[in-house]
Design an enzyme around this catalytic site. Structure first.
Site, PDB file in Angstrom:
ATOM      1  N   TYR A   1     -80.950  36.077 -43.196  1.00 27.58           N
ATOM      2  CA  TYR A   1     -82.027  36.470 -44.109  1.00 27.58           C
ATOM      3  C   TYR A   1     -82.061  35.455 -45.252  1.00 27.58           C
ATOM      4  CZ  TYR A   1     -82.477  40.893 -41.631  1.00 27.58           C
ATOM      5  OH  TYR A   1     -82.693  41.852 -40.670  1.00 27.58           O
TER       6      TYR A   1
ATOM      7  N   PHE B   1     -84.139  34.583 -47.477  1.00 27.63           N
ATOM      8  CA  PHE B   1     -84.518  35.065 -48.804  1.00 27.63           C
ATOM      9  C   PHE B   1     -83.624  36.214 -49.260  1.00 27.63           C
ATOM     10  CE2 PHE B   1     -87.077  38.400 -51.021  1.00 27.63           C
ATOM     11  CZ  PHE B   1     -86.985  37.837 -52.288  1.00 27.63           C
ATOM     12  N   TRP B   2     -83.516  37.224 -48.437  1.00 25.63           N
ATOM     13  CA  TRP B   2     -82.832  38.438 -48.913  1.00 25.63           C
ATOM     14  C   TRP B   2     -81.365  38.185 -49.239  1.00 25.63           C
ATOM     15  CZ3 TRP B   2     -84.998  42.124 -51.329  1.00 25.63           C
ATOM     16  CH2 TRP B   2     -86.348  42.413 -51.075  1.00 25.63           C
TER      17      TRP B   2
ATOM     18  N   ASN C   1     -94.739  48.784 -53.308  1.00 25.54           N
ATOM     19  CA  ASN C   1     -95.518  49.166 -52.130  1.00 25.54           C
ATOM     20  C   ASN C   1     -96.689  48.193 -51.952  1.00 25.54           C
ATOM     21  OD1 ASN C   1     -96.361  50.664 -49.911  1.00 25.54           O
ATOM     22  ND2 ASN C   1     -96.396  52.613 -51.018  1.00 25.54           N
ATOM     23  N   PHE C   2     -97.339  48.306 -50.810  1.00 28.65           N
ATOM     24  CA  PHE C   2     -98.577  47.562 -50.515  1.00 28.65           C
ATOM     25  C   PHE C   2     -98.405  46.048 -50.530  1.00 28.65           C
ATOM     26  CE2 PHE C   2     -99.904  51.677 -52.418  1.00 28.65           C
ATOM     27  CZ  PHE C   2    -100.432  52.230 -51.268  1.00 28.65           C
ATOM     28  N   LEU C   3     -97.227  45.581 -50.137  1.00 23.08           N
ATOM     29  CA  LEU C   3     -97.061  44.139 -49.940  1.00 23.08           C
ATOM     30  C   LEU C   3     -97.919  43.728 -48.749  1.00 23.08           C
ATOM     31  CD1 LEU C   3     -95.714  41.330 -50.143  1.00 23.08           C
ATOM     32  CD2 LEU C   3     -93.817  42.246 -48.792  1.00 23.08           C
ATOM     33  N   CYS C   4     -98.823  42.826 -48.992  1.00 22.38           N
ATOM     34  CA  CYS C   4     -99.732  42.409 -47.913  1.00 22.38           C
ATOM     35  C   CYS C   4    -100.166  40.966 -48.110  1.00 22.38           C
ATOM     36  CB  CYS C   4    -100.956  43.323 -47.898  1.00 22.38           C
ATOM     37  SG  CYS C   4    -102.094  42.949 -46.555  1.00 22.38           S
TER      38      CYS C   4
ATOM     39  N   SER D   1     -96.158  33.707 -42.576  1.00 19.29           N
ATOM     40  CA  SER D   1     -95.012  32.838 -42.248  1.00 19.29           C
ATOM     41  C   SER D   1     -94.969  31.561 -43.067  1.00 19.29           C
ATOM     42  CB  SER D   1     -95.008  32.476 -40.747  1.00 19.29           C
ATOM     43  OG  SER D   1     -94.989  33.666 -39.999  1.00 19.29           O
ATOM     44  N   LYS D   2     -95.509  31.619 -44.279  1.00 14.63           N
ATOM     45  CA  LYS D   2     -95.451  30.456 -45.170  1.00 14.63           C
ATOM     46  C   LYS D   2     -94.508  30.707 -46.334  1.00 14.63           C
ATOM     47  CE  LYS D   2    -100.296  29.224 -44.264  1.00 14.63           C
ATOM     48  NZ  LYS D   2    -100.016  28.105 -43.340  1.00 14.63           N
ATOM     49  N   ARG D   3     -93.661  31.731 -46.223  1.00  9.80           N
ATOM     50  CA  ARG D   3     -92.683  32.073 -47.265  1.00  9.80           C
ATOM     51  C   ARG D   3     -93.376  32.468 -48.583  1.00  9.80           C
ATOM     52  NH1 ARG D   3     -88.479  33.145 -44.318  1.00  9.80           N
ATOM     53  NH2 ARG D   3     -87.316  33.298 -46.266  1.00  9.80           N
ATOM     54  N   LEU D   4     -94.562  33.038 -48.460  1.00  8.80           N
ATOM     55  CA  LEU D   4     -95.229  33.531 -49.660  1.00  8.80           C
ATOM     56  C   LEU D   4     -94.630  34.878 -50.101  1.00  8.80           C
ATOM     57  CD1 LEU D   4     -97.488  33.342 -51.764  1.00  8.80           C
ATOM     58  CD2 LEU D   4     -99.121  34.120 -50.041  1.00  8.80           C
TER      59      LEU D   4
HETATM   60  C1  LIG Z   1     -94.983  41.732 -44.702  1.00 13.33           C
HETATM   61  C2  LIG Z   1     -95.682  40.421 -44.944  1.00 13.33           C
HETATM   62  C3  LIG Z   1     -96.238  40.386 -46.358  1.00 13.33           C
HETATM   63  C4  LIG Z   1     -94.645  39.301 -44.787  1.00 13.33           C
HETATM   64  O1  LIG Z   1     -95.290  38.061 -44.900  1.00 13.33           O
HETATM   65  P1  LIG Z   1     -94.991  36.867 -43.867  1.00 13.33           P
HETATM   66  O2  LIG Z   1     -96.016  35.830 -44.107  1.00 13.33           O
HETATM   67  O3  LIG Z   1     -94.899  37.466 -42.504  1.00 13.33           O
HETATM   68  O4  LIG Z   1     -93.523  36.357 -44.275  1.00 13.33           O
HETATM   69  P2  LIG Z   1     -93.128  35.184 -45.279  1.00 13.33           P
HETATM   70  O5  LIG Z   1     -92.991  33.918 -44.505  1.00 13.33           O
HETATM   71  O6  LIG Z   1     -94.042  35.113 -46.436  1.00 13.33           O
HETATM   72  O7  LIG Z   1     -91.697  35.688 -45.786  1.00 13.33           O
HETATM   73  C5  LIG Z   1     -90.674  35.967 -44.906  1.00 13.33           C
HETATM   74  C6  LIG Z   1     -89.589  36.727 -45.630  1.00 13.33           C
HETATM   75  O8  LIG Z   1     -90.101  38.000 -46.072  1.00 13.33           O
HETATM   76  C7  LIG Z   1     -89.271  39.034 -45.556  1.00 13.33           C
HETATM   77  N1  LIG Z   1     -90.085  40.208 -45.249  1.00 13.33           N
HETATM   78  C8  LIG Z   1     -90.932  40.390 -44.220  1.00 13.33           C
HETATM   79  N2  LIG Z   1     -91.479  41.609 -44.295  1.00 13.33           N
HETATM   80  C9  LIG Z   1     -90.975  42.198 -45.364  1.00 13.33           C
HETATM   81  C10 LIG Z   1     -91.160  43.463 -45.936  1.00 13.33           C
HETATM   82  N3  LIG Z   1     -91.985  44.366 -45.405  1.00 13.33           N
HETATM   83  N4  LIG Z   1     -90.487  43.765 -47.062  1.00 13.33           N
HETATM   84  C11 LIG Z   1     -89.657  42.867 -47.621  1.00 13.33           C
HETATM   85  N5  LIG Z   1     -89.423  41.638 -47.115  1.00 13.33           N
HETATM   86  C12 LIG Z   1     -90.083  41.315 -45.993  1.00 13.33           C
HETATM   87  C13 LIG Z   1     -88.687  38.450 -44.300  1.00 13.33           C
HETATM   88  O9  LIG Z   1     -87.523  39.140 -43.923  1.00 13.33           O
HETATM   89  C14 LIG Z   1     -88.413  37.023 -44.752  1.00 13.33           C
HETATM   90  O10 LIG Z   1     -87.255  36.952 -45.573  1.00 13.33           O
HETATM   91  P3  LIG Z   1     -85.818  36.505 -44.934  1.00 13.33           P
HETATM   92  O11 LIG Z   1     -85.908  35.037 -44.694  1.00 13.33           O
HETATM   93  O12 LIG Z   1     -84.803  36.879 -45.965  1.00 13.33           O
HETATM   94  O13 LIG Z   1     -85.670  37.263 -43.652  1.00 13.33           O
HETATM   95  C15 LIG Z   1     -96.842  40.167 -43.930  1.00 13.33           C
HETATM   96  O14 LIG Z   1     -96.310  40.069 -42.641  1.00 13.33           O
HETATM   97  C16 LIG Z   1     -97.871  41.264 -43.951  1.00 13.33           C
HETATM   98  O15 LIG Z   1     -98.749  41.299 -44.798  1.00 13.33           O
HETATM   99  N6  LIG Z   1     -97.779  42.189 -42.960  1.00 13.33           N
HETATM  100  C17 LIG Z   1     -98.671  43.319 -42.847  1.00 13.33           C
HETATM  101  C18 LIG Z   1     -98.412  44.307 -43.937  1.00 13.33           C
HETATM  102  C19 LIG Z   1     -96.970  44.741 -44.035  1.00 13.33           C
HETATM  103  O16 LIG Z   1     -96.271  44.896 -43.055  1.00 13.33           O
HETATM  104  N7  LIG Z   1     -96.531  44.943 -45.276  1.00 13.33           N
HETATM  105  C20 LIG Z   1     -95.195  45.379 -45.577  1.00 13.33           C
HETATM  106  C21 LIG Z   1     -95.155  46.840 -45.640  1.00 13.33           C
HETATM  107  S1  LIG Z   1     -93.514  47.378 -45.941  1.00 13.33           S
END
Ligand SMILES: CC(C)(COP(=O)(O)OP(=O)(O)OC[C@H]1O[C@@H](n2cnc3c(N)ncnc32)[C@H](O)[C@@H]1OP(=O)(O)O)[C@@H](O)C(=O)NCCC(=O)NCCS
Length: 422
Positions: free
Chosen positions: A6, A8-9, A137-140, A147-150
């Site tokens: 992980y 980031f985490w 909440n509502f991370l989107c 997948s750009k590490r935003l």
């Molecule tokens: C969840 C979301 C924002 C992640 O964005 P992404 O573009 O796929 O991932 P990024 O490249 O920006 O970042 C990846 C990192 O975020 C972490 N991550 C992914 N989903 C996560 C979540 N729901 N909560 C916290 N961290 C999360 C990954 O584990 C990774 O970190 P790591 O390297 O420590 O494992 C995106 O997939 C999304 O909008 N999905 C649909 C909505 C959703 O599922 N929202 C979350 C609800 S809990």
């Protein structure tokens, strides 16, 4: 994935898979708000931060549209959560809400909203320790920007803004596994409109059954059975507050409500038109004019993706409830549990009837609270989904999620989780 995978985490103050919790408490308590940077984290140059003003209806609509097209889908992409603008108004403007915890990311050139994350203030009780926290909440992130590490930058940015307010703990939930869940609950589903759920592919026809038999299986009486059951009104707030506070105190992870929060979460907008209502709350009056029970659910439809006959299913989610039944007894009192079980079965059967009257297609519940006592008897079926509960910057002993390793409901211990996340 292991802790070190992980990327980031592993840099954040969260519990690790590899370690056993020996004592509970904050992971890092060394900082003060002055130690926290005053400036936002850097974004790639084509993006910019925007603090969203959710008092402005057009901005709520932008968040709604982002989530409508890009938020959580089930594993096979047949359904996507469809939070209404009224729902977002309710969920994001809880008492004490702060505009700067509603964090948007826009494309610098076009100003299009492409990502969002939110925090609201919440008081948590973790095994008797009361902690001023944030609920995230509502991370989107827009599908085209995945997948750009935003996400890590957004999580760090909302954390920065929360830390600036001298808040150092947060609660969040996710379907995905991250280091490290404090609890995991399972989704259960109770069909109300089985033919529609079958049409959209949500409920397959079990082998040896017919459609007619399935409809009969899920039939519900047209009227509720509990004497004194009625819709909750503002005047009930003090009594519901007292009842719910007593009931939630028995759990290991619970939300501590003020009366204002009860009014907000359980009533929201009394004048709202029926089709826009988000939260449905009911109380049971006893003949001596005290409240004996309280039950609530909220409306969160899902968009049906790629189905020609239906665009959406109307879903009720179990929210908070409480009963005076066995309230004064320890949670593990055997006779007390049986009485509570009977009471909750009746109460939730009525909740199902009310949900049917309000045109819901299915009633969802997690295995949290005392739900493991009634889900099976009321014909809820186990779903594919699990919800992991996480604490940020706090180590806690694991908490029961209400189901056993073999997947069955844990009717003995039930769950220690008493926070319902939207
Ligand atoms: C969840 C979301 C924002 C992640 O964005 P992404 O573009 O796929 O991932 P990024 O490249 O920006 O970042 C990846 C990192 O975020 C972490 N991550 C992914 N989903 C996560 C979540 N729901 N909560 C916290 N961290 C999360 C990954 O584990 C990774 O970190 P790591 O390297 O420590 O494992 C995106 O997939 C999304 O909008 N999905 C649909 C909505 C959703 O599922 N929202 C979350 C609800 S809990």
């Amino acid at each position: 994935k292991k802790d070190e995978d992980y990327r980031f985490w592993k840099t954040q103050p969260v519990a690790r898979f590899s370690e056993q919790v020996e004592s509970e408490g904050p992971i890092d308590s060394s900082k003060t708000p002055d130690d926290i940077p005053a400036e936002p984290y850097a974004l790639l140059k084509e993006f910019e931060w925007d603090t969203l003003d959710l008092e402005d209806k057009s901005i709520i609509m932008e968040v709604y549209e982002l989530l409508y097209g890009n938020y959580v889908e089930d594993t096979d992409s047949t359904l996507r959560f469809s939070y209404s603008p009224e729902f977002l108004d309710w969920a994001l403007k809880a008492p004490g809400w702060r505009k700067d915890w509603h964090v948007g990311v826009r494309v610098a050139g076009t100003k299009k909203l492409v990502a969002f994350i939110s925090g609201i203030p919440v008081t948590l009780d973790v095994r008797g320790k009361v902690i001023d926290s944030a609920e995230i909440n509502f991370l989107c992130i827009h599908k085209k920007l995945r997948s750009k590490r935003l996400a890590p930058v957004m999580i760090k940015e909302v954390t920065r803004r929360i830390n600036k307010q001298n808040i150092w703990q947060a609660l969040y939930t996710a379907g995905v596994v991250l280091p490290k869940p404090v609890s995991t609950c399972r989704y259960y589903h109770r069909s109300i409109n089985w033919p529609k759920l079958n049409d959209v592919g949500f409920s397959p026809l079990p082998y040896g059954m017919t459609r007619a038999k399935m409809v009969a299986k899920y039939a519900l009486p047209s009227e509720t059975s509990t004497a004194g059951l009625r819709r909750m009104v503002a005047a009930d707030v003090p009594a519901v507050h007292e009842l719910l506070t007593k009931y939630l105190r028995k759990f290991e992870l619970s939300q501590v409500f003020s009366q204002d929060e009860i009014r907000h979460w359980m009533i929201h907008d009394e004048e709202i038109a029926d089709e826009k209502r988000v939260v449905y709350s009911y109380v049971v009056d006893s003949p001596d004019n005290t409240l004996t029970d309280f039950v609530s659910f909220y409306k969160l439809p899902s968009t049906v993706l790629g189905n020609s006959s239906h665009n959406s299913i109307n879903i009720a989610y179990s929210f908070y409830y409480a009963s005076t039944t066995s309230l004064e007894l320890p949670r593990d009192d055997k006779a007390g549990v049986l009485n509570l079980q009977s009471r909750l079965q009746v109460l939730f059967n009525d909740a199902l009837i009310l949900a049917k009257q309000a045109n819901f297609d299915v009633f969802n519940a997690l295995t949290l609270l005392d739900n493991s006592l009634f889900l099976e008897d009321l014909k809820f079926g186990a779903g594919d989904g699990f919800l992991n509960y996480y604490l940020f910057n706090y180590k806690a002993f694991p908490i029961n999620g209400g189901y056993l390793e073999n997947g069955k409901l844990d009717g003995i211990n039930r769950s220690g989780v008493a926070v319902v996340m939207l």
